[in-house]
Design an enzyme around this catalytic site. Structure first.
Site, PDB file in Angstrom:
ATOM      1  N   LYS A   1     -39.740  51.625 -71.914  1.00  0.00           N
ATOM      2  CA  LYS A   1     -39.742  50.869 -73.183  1.00  0.00           C
ATOM      3  C   LYS A   1     -40.888  49.976 -73.696  1.00  0.00           C
ATOM      4  CE  LYS A   1     -35.816  48.781 -72.051  1.00  0.00           C
ATOM      5  NZ  LYS A   1     -34.695  48.094 -71.988  1.00  0.00           N
TER       6      LYS A   1
ATOM      7  N   THR B   1     -35.124  39.141 -81.014  1.00  0.00           N
ATOM      8  CA  THR B   1     -35.231  40.370 -80.150  1.00  0.00           C
ATOM      9  C   THR B   1     -34.568  40.249 -78.896  1.00  0.00           C
ATOM     10  OG1 THR B   1     -37.365  39.673 -79.344  1.00  0.00           O
ATOM     11  CG2 THR B   1     -37.265  41.103 -81.127  1.00  0.00           C
TER      12      THR B   1
ATOM     13  N   GLY C   1     -31.843  40.744 -76.429  1.00  0.00           N
ATOM     14  CA  GLY C   1     -30.537  41.713 -76.391  1.00  0.00           C
ATOM     15  C   GLY C   1     -31.108  43.290 -76.856  1.00  0.00           C
ATOM     16  N   THR C   2     -32.341  43.277 -77.262  1.00  0.00           N
ATOM     17  CA  THR C   2     -32.720  44.530 -77.650  1.00  0.00           C
ATOM     18  C   THR C   2     -32.546  45.776 -76.605  1.00  0.00           C
ATOM     19  OG1 THR C   2     -35.095  44.263 -77.354  1.00  0.00           O
ATOM     20  CG2 THR C   2     -34.306  44.073 -79.494  1.00  0.00           C
ATOM     21  N   GLY C   3     -32.809  45.460 -75.331  1.00  0.00           N
ATOM     22  CA  GLY C   3     -32.885  46.478 -74.256  1.00  0.00           C
ATOM     23  C   GLY C   3     -31.310  46.882 -73.841  1.00  0.00           C
ATOM     24  N   CYS C   4     -30.597  45.582 -73.921  1.00  0.00           N
ATOM     25  CA  CYS C   4     -29.098  45.979 -73.739  1.00  0.00           C
ATOM     26  C   CYS C   4     -28.496  46.958 -74.940  1.00  0.00           C
ATOM     27  CB  CYS C   4     -28.243  44.737 -73.621  1.00  0.00           C
ATOM     28  SG  CYS C   4     -29.064  43.502 -72.404  1.00  0.00           S
TER      29      CYS C   4
END
Ligand SMILES: Nc1ncnc2c1ncn2[C@@H]1O[C@H](COP(=O)(O)OP(=O)(O)O)[C@@H](O)[C@H]1O
Ligand SMILES: Cc1ncc(COP(=O)(O)O)c(N)n1
Ligand SMILES: [Mg+2]
Length: 566
Positions: free
Chosen positions: A245, A278, A280-283
Site C-alpha cells: 500500500k 485517514t 484506519g484506512t489500512g484496516c
C-alpha cells in the site's frame, strides 16, 4: 449440472434428483416437514437459502413453520481494539457492515488510542485468544479470516494452529506493526514467526510501506519501482497475492498501491483525498478485501472494490472533525458529513406542508432566463410550503448539482424538497423524498431504496390507486389532473369529481394537481374535502414574470378558502 448445496453439513439438496435429505435422517423431522420448511427447490438453490436441522429444531420449538434461513458471508477479524474506533476491530466491524458482510471478532489486544496516538496497549493472553478462536471457528461458518494486530509470536502460532484445525476459504493478512501515529503495535519479535507461519498460508498480505520494509529486513521503499520489487520479494515468502500500500508514499498526488499475483504487477491508482481523516484506512482496506472474498469475489476485483470503497469513504469524510489529534477517523457509512446539523430537518411529513406545493419546470425557467435555485428561492419567499424538482430533460449530473443547490436553499427555511421520479438523485443529495407516478418506480421498491424516513408522494387518479398507495407505504397522494393542463401530455383530467372520489377514499393526505392557478385554486380548496391539504402548481408560479408575487397571491387565495370551510 449437478448442484449439490451442502447446507450446514446436515441438509443436502440435489438439483438433478430434486431431492432434499438430511444426513443422517433426523429423528424428529420428517422428510415432508423438511421439504416444507425449505421452500421451493428452485428458489432455494438460486438464492442460496438454506436451513440447517439445528435451526429447524429451534424454529419448531418456537412454533414457527416455513421460515427460511439465509447463509450470510462471514469474516472473522483477529485484531486489536482501538478505543477511538477509527482502526482495529472497530474499523473492521464497520467496514464489513458497510459491505453487507457479517463480522465476528477475536480480540488480540486492547489499545488506549485516540486521534493523537496510542497511549497504552494491553495484550490479551494467548490462552484467551485461543479460547475466542475456538468459540467462533467451532460454531460459526466463517468464510474468510482477516488478521490485524497480532502482538506476540505466541498469538501468531495459536492462530496458525486454529486455522489448521478449522480451515477457511481465504486468509487476509494485514501485517500491522506501527500505527500511523508512529506507535509500535507489534514489535520486531513477531517478524520471524509472521514470515514463517502466516505469510506462507496467506491468500493476500497488505503491508504498508513501513511494514513491507520491516518484513524485508529494513529495505528502503521510496518509489513505485521500489514497491514493485518489494511486492515480488514478499511474494517469495509464500503468500498467493501481495498488495504493497502506498498511502504514505511521499510526493504522489495519487494513492498508488502495487498488487502482485505472482505473474503480473498491477499499479492500482486512485486520486489521493486531501484529508486528515485517514486513521484506519489500512484496516478498512483489508476488511473490505476479506468481505468481498467472503461474497465469492476473485482477488483482484476484491482489492479494486476495497480500494474504491476507502477512497470514497475518505472523500465523503474529508470535512468531518472528530478528535483534536493529527489523524481522525472516517465515516464508513458515508452519513456523518451531511450538512444537516444547523437546519431543521424534516423527518416525517407534516400535512400542512402540502398547502402550496411548488413543482418546478426546467422549460419555464429557461424561458424566463432563471436558474432553478433562483426560481425555488422566489417560490419559497412568496409562501411555497414544499418544493418538488421536476427536471424532465436535465442530464443526471446537472440535475444532481441543481438538486444540491436547491437543498441549500430549502434547508434553512425548513422547506421539504422532493425529487420527481429520480430516486438516485434524491439519495445522492439527501432530499426529503421523491414523487413517483403510476408508471415510475413502484412505491414499495422506492421505499426499500429510500428507507423509512423519506417522503414518498405518489400520483393517484382513482380510489383504488389511493388505497394501494396507502398499503405500499406512500406518505401522501397527488391527485389530478383536476383541470386540463399543458404541463403534462395526454394526462387524463379527473375533474373535481375525481378529486372528491380520491379524497373520500384515501387514508393519506392529498394534494390536488393539474391546471390549478389563481383563478381556480379557491374552488378546489373550497370543496373542503377531508384529506385535501393543498394544491400543487407549476405554470401558475414558474411561467410568470414574478414568482414570489404569484406565490403570495395563491397563498392568500388558499388561506381564504380553507378558513371559510373550517
Ligand atoms: N489520502 C488518501 N486518499 C486516497 N486513498 C488513500 C489515502 N490514504 C490512504 N489511502 C489508501 O488507503 C489504503 C490504506 O493504505 P495506507 O494508508 O498506506 O495503509 P495503512 O493504514 O496500513 O498505513 C490504500 O489503498 C491507500 O492507497
Ligand atoms: C488496534 C489497532 N490496529 C491497527 C491499527 C493500524 O491502523 P491503520 O488502519 O491506520 O493502519 C491501529 N492504529 N490500531
Ligand atoms: Mg496499517
Amino acid at each position: 449440472m449437478a448442484f449439490s448445496a451442502t447446507l450446514s453439513g446436515t441438509v443436502f439438496f440435489n438439483l438433478d434428483t430434486n431431492r432434499l435429505r438430511s444426513s443422517p435422517p433426523h429423528p424428529l423431522i420428517s422428510r415432508a416437514e423438511l421439504r416444507r420448511w425449505c421452500g421451493s427447490p428452485a428458489s432455494r438453490s438460486r438464492s442460496g437459502r438454506i436451513r440447517s436441522v439445528g435451526a429447524m429444531e429451534a424454529a419448531a420449538a418456537r412454533g414457527e413453520r416455513g421460515a427460511e434461513m439465509v447463509k450470510v458471508p462471514h469474516v472473522l477479524t483477529v485484531a486489536g481494539s482501538d478505543s477511538g474506533a477509527g482502526a482495529g476491530i472497530q474499523a473492521d466491524l464497520k467496514a464489513c457492515a458497510a459491505r453487507g458482510v457479517y463480522c465476528s471478532t477475536v480480540i488480540t489486544a486492547v489499545t488506549a488510542q485516540n486521534t493523537v496516538g496510542v497511549q497504552g496497549v494491553d495484550n490479551v493472553s494467548e490462552e484467551f485468544v485461543a479460547e475466542q478462536l475456538e468459540s467462533v471457528l467451532s460454531d460459526m461458518q466463517v468464510d474468510v479470516v482477516k488478521t490485524g494486530m497480532l502482538p506476540s509470536p505466541g498469538t501468531i502460532s495459536i492462530l496458525r494452529n486454529s486455522l489448521n484445525k478449522f480451515p477457511v476459504k481465504a486468509l487476509v493478512v494485514d501485517p500491522v506493526m506501527v500505527s500511523t501515529s508512529g506507535d509500535v503495535l507489534a514489535g520486531p519479535s513477531v517478524l520471524a514467526v509472521l514470515r514463517e507461519e502466516l505469510l506462507p498460508i496467506a491468500d493476500i498480505i497488505t503491508p504498508n510501506l513501513k511494514e513491507a520494509s520491516a518484513l524485508l529486513g529494513g529495505r528502503q521503499l521510496e518509489t513505485i519501482a521500489d514497491m514493485h520489487s518489494a511486492a515480488k520479494l514478499l511474494h517469495q515468502m509464500g503468500p498467493r497475492h501481495v498488495l504493497v500500500k502506498g498511502g504514505d508514499l511521499p510526493g504522489s498526488c495519487d494513492a498508488v498501491d502495487v498488487f502482485f499475483d505472482g505473474e503480473r504487477i498491477h499499479d492500482l491508482s486512485l486520486p489521493r483525498v486531501k484529508t486528515r481523516n485517514t486513521h484506519g484506512t489500512g484496516c478498512t482496506l483489508a476488511s473490505c478485501i476479506a468481505a468481498e472474498l467472503a461474497k465469492g469475489s476473485p482477488m483482484l476485483p476484491a482489492v479494486q472494490v476495497a480500494k474504491r470503497f476507502v477512497e470514497n469513504a475518505l472523500d465523503y469524510s474529508k470535512e468531518i472533525s472528530i478528535g483534536k489529534g493529527p489523524q481522525g477517523p472516517f465515516d464508513h457509512f458515508l452519513t456523518l458529513n451531511r450538512k444537516v446539523h444547523n437546519f431543521r430537518k424534516k423527518m416525517v411529513l407534516d400535512p400542512s406542508d402540502l398547502f402550496l406545493y411548488a413543482v418546478t419546470d426546467s422549460g419555464m425557467n429557461r424561458k424566463w432566463g432563471r436558474s432553478i435555485e433562483d426560481a425555488v428561492k422566489a417560490a419559497i419567499e412568496g409562501g411555497a410550503t414544499i418544493i418538488q424538482l421536476r427536471e424532465k430533460d436535465a442530464e443526471t449530473r446537472n440535475f444532481l448539482e441543481a438538486a444540491k443547490s436547491c437543498m441549500e436553499v430549502c434547508r434553512p427555511w425548513g422547506i421539504p424538497l422532493l425529487i420527481n421520479d429520480h430516486i438516485d438523485i434524491a439519495l445522492a443529495c439527501d432530499a426529503d423524498g421523491v414523487h413517483v407516478g403510476q408508471s415510475d418506480m413502484p412505491v414499495r421498491a422506492a421505499r426499500a431504496l429510500l428507507g423509512p424516513e423519506k417522503i414518498i408522494r405518489v400520483s393517484c387518479k382513482t380510489p383504488e390507486q389511493a388505497q394501494q398507495a396507502y398499503m405500499d407505504s406512500a406518505n401522501y397522494i397527488g391527485s389530478g389532473g383536476i383541470y386540463p393542463t399543458n404541463t403534462k401530455e395526454n394526462n387524463l383530467t379527473i375533474g373535481l369529481e375525481g378529486l372528491k372520489a380520491v379524497c373520500l377514499s384515501s387514508k393519506l393526505p392529498v394534494v390536488a394537481i393539474g391546471g390549478i392557478g389563481i383563478s381556480n385554486a379557491y374552488a378546489v380548496m373550497k370543496l373542503g374535502l377531508p384529506n385535501l391539504k393543498g394544491v400543487a402548481v407549476v405554470s401558475a408560479l414558474f411561467d410568470r414574470e414574478c414568482i414570489s408575487t404569484e406565490a403570495k397571491k395563491l397563498y392568500e387565495v388558499l388561506s381564504r378558502a380553507s378558513s371559510e370551510v373550517k
